[in-house]
Design an enzyme around this catalytic site. Structure first.
Site, short mmCIF file in Angstrom:
data_model
loop_
_atom_site.label_atom_id
_atom_site.label_comp_id
_atom_site.label_asym_id
_atom_site.label_seq_id
_atom_site.Cartn_x
_atom_site.Cartn_y
_atom_site.Cartn_z
CG ASP A 13 -12.53 -5.62 -18.01
OD1 ASP A 13 -12.47 -5.81 -18.90
OD2 ASP A 13 -12.22 -6.77 -16.89
CD GLU A 14 -6.15 -4.56 -15.97
OE1 GLU A 14 -5.24 -5.75 -15.66
OE2 GLU A 14 -6.12 -4.65 -17.82
CE LYS A 16 -4.72 -4.06 -21.39
NZ LYS A 16 -6.79 -4.38 -21.17
CE LYS A 18 -7.23 8.66 -19.15
NZ LYS A 18 -7.43 9.48 -17.43
N GLY A 40 -11.89 -5.23 -24.86
CA GLY A 40 -13.01 -4.30 -25.06
C GLY A 40 -11.90 -2.77 -24.50
CG HIS A 41 -7.97 -2.19 -25.81
ND1 HIS A 41 -6.66 -1.74 -26.05
CD2 HIS A 41 -8.39 -3.51 -24.31
CE1 HIS A 41 -6.41 -2.60 -25.49
NE2 HIS A 41 -7.36 -3.90 -24.72
CD GLN A 221 -8.18 -10.83 -23.70
OE1 GLN A 221 -6.87 -11.28 -23.90
NE2 GLN A 221 -9.30 -10.79 -24.64
#
Length: 421
Positions: A13-14, A16, A18, A40-41, A221
């Site tokens: 959830d960093e 990635k 975007k 989930g990107h 992840q």
């Protein structure tokens, strides 16, 4: 050497998706190399917001080839639904290839996932998408692969055999059985739509490397969820560090040029497992509210805490990160002071190493260094030199503690809120 890798350096959830979208403005190919639709990107383009689960984030760039690599576990029905959803919003999605060696997820994997979690003494916090059971079948060499989507008779025989095996397990557990023929019909319908996308993608990628094309490998992840190096057993079922790109896409290590590590300006985690800097107070609630910290795949609220330099340094070390990408710096705008965890104290002993045992991680007392906040809205900032002095000092301290240079800074979800450091 034309291959760059982008990985998450925390518990996922960093941001990635975007960053992949931003970086794909200058690449020829984007490759997903591990995980499944548990990822989930999120990509925001103008006023439009997209959430991708299996499709590489380069899908929004015309002319960029997108590859779902052999290291993924792919739910064929979910992939068809995702592609149809993308096309319904005006995205052609005709630049996609699916590896013939990618493992497939079916209804019995998802049922087994839920059953395993229900009966667990210590719950992992799985998304219930069947990821773990599908990887288990891969390792026990009974999995069904992308190449089988092109051969309906073989796919049907393998599906019936595996579904029957799982039904025996479900029967013993007193769980609902699968209607094999009903589910097979859905699988065959999806297979017919996906078969034209199936390729031996190792050759596709190798040819692109040979031609000197720019390739970006997209991880899912985060490094602290790596099945070998993460907070085991509270991890995902694949290798999320940069080395996973070599095995999960068929790329030789000699082709890799840069490793981008995406890192939030604070720390979050979804699901169960140790989280040394987790906050249970108003500061944690403020981070969650300002950061919109709810899972893109599950909608679950994320656990929030201060930046953990011990965990992040360890993760970046494993992936060989040489270019840091800091996201959500703007979330910290309202804080008078910001804490940074620089060391752990375990049973009275101070350490800067990330321990293997979950029992040790659960006993961690974080050692904090306090830094002054900037109390200035950053969402309109468009270059590094516009950042307040205290924000620049905070970033410099992050880079120093991790041991890598910051390459890109993000102060919001849109493309235009991202700039060079």
């Amino acid at each position: 050497m034309p291959v760059d890798i982008l990985v998450g350096t925390q518990w996922g959830d960093e941001g990635k998706g975007k960053l992949i979208d931003v970086l794909t403005g200058d690449v020829d190919m984007v490759v997903r190399f591990q995980g499944g639709n548990n990822a989930g990107h999120t990509v925001e383009i103008g006023s439009e917001r997209y959430v991708l689960h299996l499709v590489p984030s380069g899908i929004f760039r015309p002319g960029v080839r997108c590859v779902i690599g052999n290291g993924l576990v792919v739910d064929p029905i979910a992939l068809v639904e995702e592609l149809e959803g993308i096309r319904a919003r005006g995205i052609a999605a005709d630049n996609l290839e699916l590896s013939d060696r990618a493992q497939l997820i079916f209804i019995y994997h998802k049922r087994a996932d839920a059953l395993n979690e229900k009966g667990a003494v210590r719950k992992i916090g799985t998304t219930g998408r069947g990821i773990g059971p599908a990887y288990c079948d891969k390792m026990r060499r009974s999995g069904i692969r992308g190449c089988d989507l092109c051969k309906p008779e073989i796919l049907s025989a393998k599906f019936r055999a595996e579904a029957a095996r799982y039904n025996k397990i479900f029967a013993e557990a007193g769980a609902e059985l699968i209607d094999i023929e009903k589910e097979l019909a859905l699988v065959l319908e999806a297979a017919a739509k996906l078969a034209p996308l199936v390729r031996n993608t190792a050759y596709t990628i190798a040819q692109a490397v040979k031609e000197g094309k720019k390739i970006l490998c997209e991880g899912a992840q985060g490094g602290l969820l790596d099945v070998d190096h993460g907070t085991y057993p509270f991890v995902t079922s694949s290798n999320t560090i940069s080395g996973g790109a070599c095995t999960g896409a068929g790329i030789p290590p000699t082709a890799v040029r840069n490793v981008y590590g995406v890192i939030k300006a604070y720390t979050t985690r979804v699901g169960e497992g140790p989280f040394p800097t987790e906050l249970f107070d108003a500061d944690g609630e403020l981070l969650r509210a300002r950061g919109r910290e709810f899972g893109a795949t599950t909608g679950r609220p994320r656990r929030c805490g201060w930046f953990d330099a011990v965990a992040s340094r360890y993760s970046c070390m494993l992936s060989g990160v040489n270019k840091l990408v800091v996201t959500k710096l703007d979330v910290l705008d309202e804080f008078d002071e910001i804490a940074v965890c620089t060391a752990y104290e375990i049973d009275g002993v101070r350490t800067t190493e990330f321990p293997a045992a979950v029992e040790d991680l659960e006993k961690v007392k974080p050692v904090y260094e306090m830094m002054p906040g900037w109390k200035t809205a950053l969402d309109a900032v468009t270059s590094a030199d516009q950042l307040p002095e205290n924000a620049r000092k905070y970033l410099a301290r992050m880079a120093e503690l991790i041991g890598a240079d910051i390459e890109i800074i993000s102060v919001g979800p849109r493309r235009d809120q991202t700039f060079k450091a």
